[in-house]
Design a protein around this motif. Structure first.
Motif, PDB file in Angstrom:
ATOM      1  N   ARG A 140      90.918  80.558 -11.736  1.00  0.00           N
ATOM      2  CA  ARG A 140      89.539  80.073 -11.939  1.00  0.00           C
ATOM      3  C   ARG A 140      89.491  78.552 -11.989  1.00  0.00           C
ATOM      4  O   ARG A 140      88.559  77.931 -11.464  1.00  0.00           O
ATOM      5  CB  ARG A 140      88.944  80.668 -13.211  1.00  0.00           C
ATOM      6  N   ARG A 144      87.344  76.196  -9.455  1.00  0.00           N
ATOM      7  CA  ARG A 144      86.388  75.172  -9.892  1.00  0.00           C
ATOM      8  C   ARG A 144      86.735  73.808  -9.309  1.00  0.00           C
ATOM      9  O   ARG A 144      85.855  73.067  -8.890  1.00  0.00           O
ATOM     10  CB  ARG A 144      86.346  75.086 -11.413  1.00  0.00           C
ATOM     11  N   GLU A 148      84.281  71.730  -6.826  1.00  0.00           N
ATOM     12  CA  GLU A 148      83.833  70.375  -7.181  1.00  0.00           C
ATOM     13  C   GLU A 148      84.277  69.340  -6.155  1.00  0.00           C
ATOM     14  O   GLU A 148      83.526  68.413  -5.842  1.00  0.00           O
ATOM     15  CB  GLU A 148      84.338  69.992  -8.576  1.00  0.00           C
TER      16      GLU A 148
END
Length: 151
Positions: A140, A144, A148
């Motif tokens: 995870r 992320r 981003e």
């Protein structure tokens, strides 16, 4: 465990332990306090370590607990603008900002794997989590980061 072995192991893992403490506390003074307290507690409880080959894992767990104790005692906010620069800044400042924005439960396993080269099982022992949870959190965190960085 004798004094020489203890001191040698502490010195050998001091850089890694500082980075772990900084990942949690994000303050140089608090990190140093946590390292000193963890070393003192480890020395006092050195007879509880069954196998010396697990010293680094055992010491890291003590350090993480001490970091959480410091957070509970201080109960203060450290604003992003007040945060000191990391002692191991990534080459890309954008990556550094994104890493800081990750929640601790994702950032810590990611840092232990990539910055310290630990395996899932060792991270799981340190964090008292199942290895599958560690794998999921690292996955995870990478998702992320990817999201981003692409944005």
């Amino acid at each position: 465990m004798n004094k020489d072995f203890f001191v040698q192991e502490i010195e050998k893992s001091s850089g890694m332990m500082y980075r772990v403490a900084f990942t949690i506390l994000r303050n140089d003074d608090d990190c140093r306090d946590a390292l000193q307290e963890a070393a003192l507690k480890a020395w006092e409880k050195r007879n509880r370590l069954r196998e010396e080959k697990y010293f680094a894992t055992w010491m890291t767990r003590i350090l993480i607990n001490e970091c959480y104790n410091i957070q509970r005692k201080r109960k203060r906010m450290l604003y992003f603008a007040d945060a000191p620069e990391e002692s191991y800044p990534p080459h890309d400042p954008t990556l550094s900002i994104i890493l800081r924005s990750l929640p601790e439960k994702l950032r810590l396993p990611l840092m232990l794997q990539y910055a310290e080269g630990m395996q899932y099982e060792e991270i799981a022992k340190i964090l008292h989590l199942p290895a599958s949870t560690v794998r999921g959190r690292i996955h995870r965190a990478k998702q992320r980061l990817r999201k981003e960085l692409e944005a």
